[in-house]
Design an enzyme around this catalytic site. Structure first.
Site, PDB file in Angstrom:
ATOM      1  N   LYS A  38       0.830  -1.218   0.000  1.00  0.00           N
ATOM      2  CA  LYS A  38       0.000   0.000   0.000  1.00  0.00           C
ATOM      3  C   LYS A  38       0.860   1.262   0.000  1.00  0.00           C
ATOM      4  O   LYS A  38       0.478   2.282  -0.562  1.00  0.00           O
ATOM      5  CB  LYS A  38      -0.984  -0.008   1.172  1.00  0.00           C
ATOM      6  CG  LYS A  38      -2.126  -0.991   0.964  1.00  0.00           C
ATOM      7  CD  LYS A  38      -3.296  -0.745   1.896  1.00  0.00           C
ATOM      8  CE  LYS A  38      -4.406  -1.756   1.649  1.00  0.00           C
ATOM      9  NZ  LYS A  38      -5.444  -1.731   2.681  1.00  0.00           N
ATOM     10  N   LYS A  88      -4.726 -10.107  -7.424  1.00  0.00           N
ATOM     11  CA  LYS A  88      -5.952 -10.528  -6.736  1.00  0.00           C
ATOM     12  C   LYS A  88      -7.065  -9.508  -6.968  1.00  0.00           C
ATOM     13  O   LYS A  88      -6.792  -8.321  -7.163  1.00  0.00           O
ATOM     14  CB  LYS A  88      -5.676 -10.728  -5.235  1.00  0.00           C
ATOM     15  CG  LYS A  88      -5.663  -9.461  -4.447  1.00  0.00           C
ATOM     16  CD  LYS A  88      -5.805  -9.701  -2.957  1.00  0.00           C
ATOM     17  CE  LYS A  88      -5.947  -8.324  -2.310  1.00  0.00           C
ATOM     18  NZ  LYS A  88      -6.186  -8.253  -0.936  1.00  0.00           N
ATOM     19  N   LYS A 144     -10.794  -3.850  -4.902  1.00  0.00           N
ATOM     20  CA  LYS A 144     -11.431  -2.583  -5.271  1.00  0.00           C
ATOM     21  C   LYS A 144     -10.380  -1.572  -5.714  1.00  0.00           C
ATOM     22  O   LYS A 144     -10.579  -0.804  -6.638  1.00  0.00           O
ATOM     23  CB  LYS A 144     -12.181  -2.005  -4.064  1.00  0.00           C
ATOM     24  CG  LYS A 144     -13.294  -2.892  -3.565  1.00  0.00           C
ATOM     25  CD  LYS A 144     -13.593  -2.668  -2.078  1.00  0.00           C
ATOM     26  CE  LYS A 144     -13.936  -3.983  -1.413  1.00  0.00           C
ATOM     27  NZ  LYS A 144     -14.126  -3.911   0.025  1.00  0.00           N
TER      28      LYS A 144
HETATM   29  P1  AMP Z   1     -11.191  -6.229   2.332  1.00  0.00           P
HETATM   30  O1  AMP Z   1     -12.054  -5.923   1.179  1.00  0.00           O
HETATM   31  O2  AMP Z   1      -9.742  -6.002   2.039  1.00  0.00           O
HETATM   32  O3  AMP Z   1     -11.655  -5.601   3.601  1.00  0.00           O
HETATM   33  O4  AMP Z   1     -11.308  -7.801   2.552  1.00  0.00           O
HETATM   34  C1  AMP Z   1     -12.374  -8.408   3.239  1.00  0.00           C
HETATM   35  C2  AMP Z   1     -12.232  -9.909   3.247  1.00  0.00           C
HETATM   36  O5  AMP Z   1     -12.281 -10.436   1.908  1.00  0.00           O
HETATM   37  C3  AMP Z   1     -10.904 -10.424   3.836  1.00  0.00           C
HETATM   38  O6  AMP Z   1     -11.139 -11.603   4.559  1.00  0.00           O
HETATM   39  C4  AMP Z   1     -10.076 -10.702   2.623  1.00  0.00           C
HETATM   40  O7  AMP Z   1      -9.085 -11.669   2.862  1.00  0.00           O
HETATM   41  C5  AMP Z   1     -11.130 -11.205   1.634  1.00  0.00           C
HETATM   42  N1  AMP Z   1     -10.715 -10.938   0.245  1.00  0.00           N
HETATM   43  C6  AMP Z   1     -10.550  -9.725  -0.333  1.00  0.00           C
HETATM   44  N2  AMP Z   1     -10.164  -9.846  -1.617  1.00  0.00           N
HETATM   45  C7  AMP Z   1     -10.099 -11.183  -1.873  1.00  0.00           C
HETATM   46  C8  AMP Z   1      -9.760 -11.974  -3.027  1.00  0.00           C
HETATM   47  N3  AMP Z   1      -9.431 -11.409  -4.181  1.00  0.00           N
HETATM   48  N4  AMP Z   1      -9.796 -13.321  -2.902  1.00  0.00           N
HETATM   49  C9  AMP Z   1     -10.133 -13.914  -1.730  1.00  0.00           C
HETATM   50  N5  AMP Z   1     -10.451 -13.236  -0.620  1.00  0.00           N
HETATM   51  C10 AMP Z   1     -10.448 -11.891  -0.675  1.00  0.00           C
END
Ligand code: AMP
Ligand code: TRP
Length: 325
Positions: free
Chosen positions: A112, A192, A195
């Site tokens: 980041k 991966k 957003k």
């Molecule tokens: P975040 O959007 O970063 O707050 O992620 C929320 C949850 O979604 C966390 O448990 C992440 O590990 C999971 N997550 C986010 N992006 C991915 C992805 N591309 N594949 C699998 N899990 C994801």
């Protein structure tokens, strides 16, 4: 029942990566654990954002979670992090037992810092301390996450251990529970789904938008194809089929792709329809919940109330142990 905690940042509408990597798992686990799920608005401040959009995003996330099947407040608690002030309070206390060298090691901090060079704020560095506080406040033992968060949970264990060594056994060392879909790739096929990379399909995306995005999505990278011609397993579209399509369709893709019997267009069309069909009921229910937010407010208030009660007890114990009471 063991206590479970997990969080998701309201940085945008939840996407397929969040759904397969987290939400689907959360829904399953709400029956097996005493579960608290948190929309972590404080964490989302660590990258550039528009204050005018925060409330809308929080509600959108809550709506998708409920529409997808979280049964709050009956089976689990769903709440907003900043509604329970103890999160920030405990984060400060835990920062005093956190080695700064551990924070600098975090992959997410490094990546980041790289993508947000103009905004490398202290919160980006101390992010995992707040994450530890989230879990420790409820004495969470089990933490379902995607693979990208495992390093943060490992650090949470280190922080809890250091706290306990110094002040007595109060905070359980949390254990991650990595979802079966641990890393969903984005539509660019080489990072991966996220957003911040704008390579996602949202859960409440309209059918036309799903198709527009899939139509131009990366299939198998040319380099891979040369190395391993006709292997559908290197294609991200094939991988997505394994989550959204029937066994027969997956076989059709495998067979058709290896023999050039079907083209990418056809293959993507079937996937787009399946994604749409899977998410249509969630999309409809979420839109309904967002029309009049009374029900969502009731759910989030009930969640914050329950969370606050547990948090207050832990803080009392922590303050006493640290000599502040
Ligand atoms: P975040 O959007 O970063 O707050 O992620 C929320 C949850 O979604 C966390 O448990 C992440 O590990 C999971 N997550 C986010 N992006 C991915 C992805 N591309 N594949 C699998 N899990 C994801
Ligand atoms: N950092 C997590 C993510 O980006 C979200 C999060 C915040 C979280 N606090 C948490 C996840 C506590 C699990 C437990 O995905």
């Amino acid at each position: 029942m063991k206590r479970l905690f997990s969080g998701m940042q309201p940085t945008g509408s939840p996407h397929i990566g969040n759904y397969l990597g987290a939400i689907e798992n959360w829904i399953k686990l709400q029956d097996e654990y005493d579960a608290l799920f948190c929309i972590v608005d404080l964490h989302s401040l660590t990258i550039d954002y528009d204050p005018a959009q925060v409330q809308e995003r929080i509600y959108e996330m809550a709506a998708v979670l409920i529409a997808a099947g979280l049964e709050a407040p009956e089976k689990c608690s769903l709440f907003v992090q900043s509604h329970v002030k103890e999160h920030a309070e405990l984060a400060w206390l835990l920062s005093t037992v956190t080695p700064i060298s551990e924070l600098y090691r975090m992959t997410q901090f490094k990546s980041k810092s790289d993508t947000h060079k103009k905004n490398i704020n202290a919160g980006l560095l101390t992010y995992p301390v707040l994450q530890t506080a989230d879990i420790a406040l409820y004495k969470g033992e089990v933490v379902p996450v995607g693979e990208d968060q495992v390093q943060h949970i490992e650090l949470a264990r280190i922080i809890c251990r250091k706290f306990n060594n110094r002040y007595g056994e109060i905070l359980p060392e949390p254990q991650e529970k990595v979802s079966p879909a641990k890393r969903i790739m984005g539509l660019d096929g080489n990072a991966k789904m996220s957003k911040s990379l704008n390579n996602q399909i949202d859960v409440i995306e309209e059918p036309e938008a799903i198709w527009e995005k899939l139509r131009v999505a990366m299939t198998d990278p040319a380099r891979q194809r040369r190395k391993d011609p006709g292997n559908p397993f290197v294609c991200n579209i094939h991988t997505l089929h394994t989550y959204f399509s029937t066994d027969e369709q997956i076989e059709w893709v495998r067979e058709g792709c290896t023999t050039a019997g079907i083209g990418c267009f056809e293959c993507k069309r079937v996937l787009a329809d399946n994604i749409d069909q899977r998410f249509a009921p969630i999309r409809e229910k979420a839109r309904e919940l967002l029309k009049d937010k009374t029900e969502l407010k009731r759910i989030l208030d009930a969640g914050a109330k329950r969370a606050s009660e547990i948090a207050a007890e832990t803080m009392d114990e922590v303050y006493r142990a640290m000599g502040l009471r």
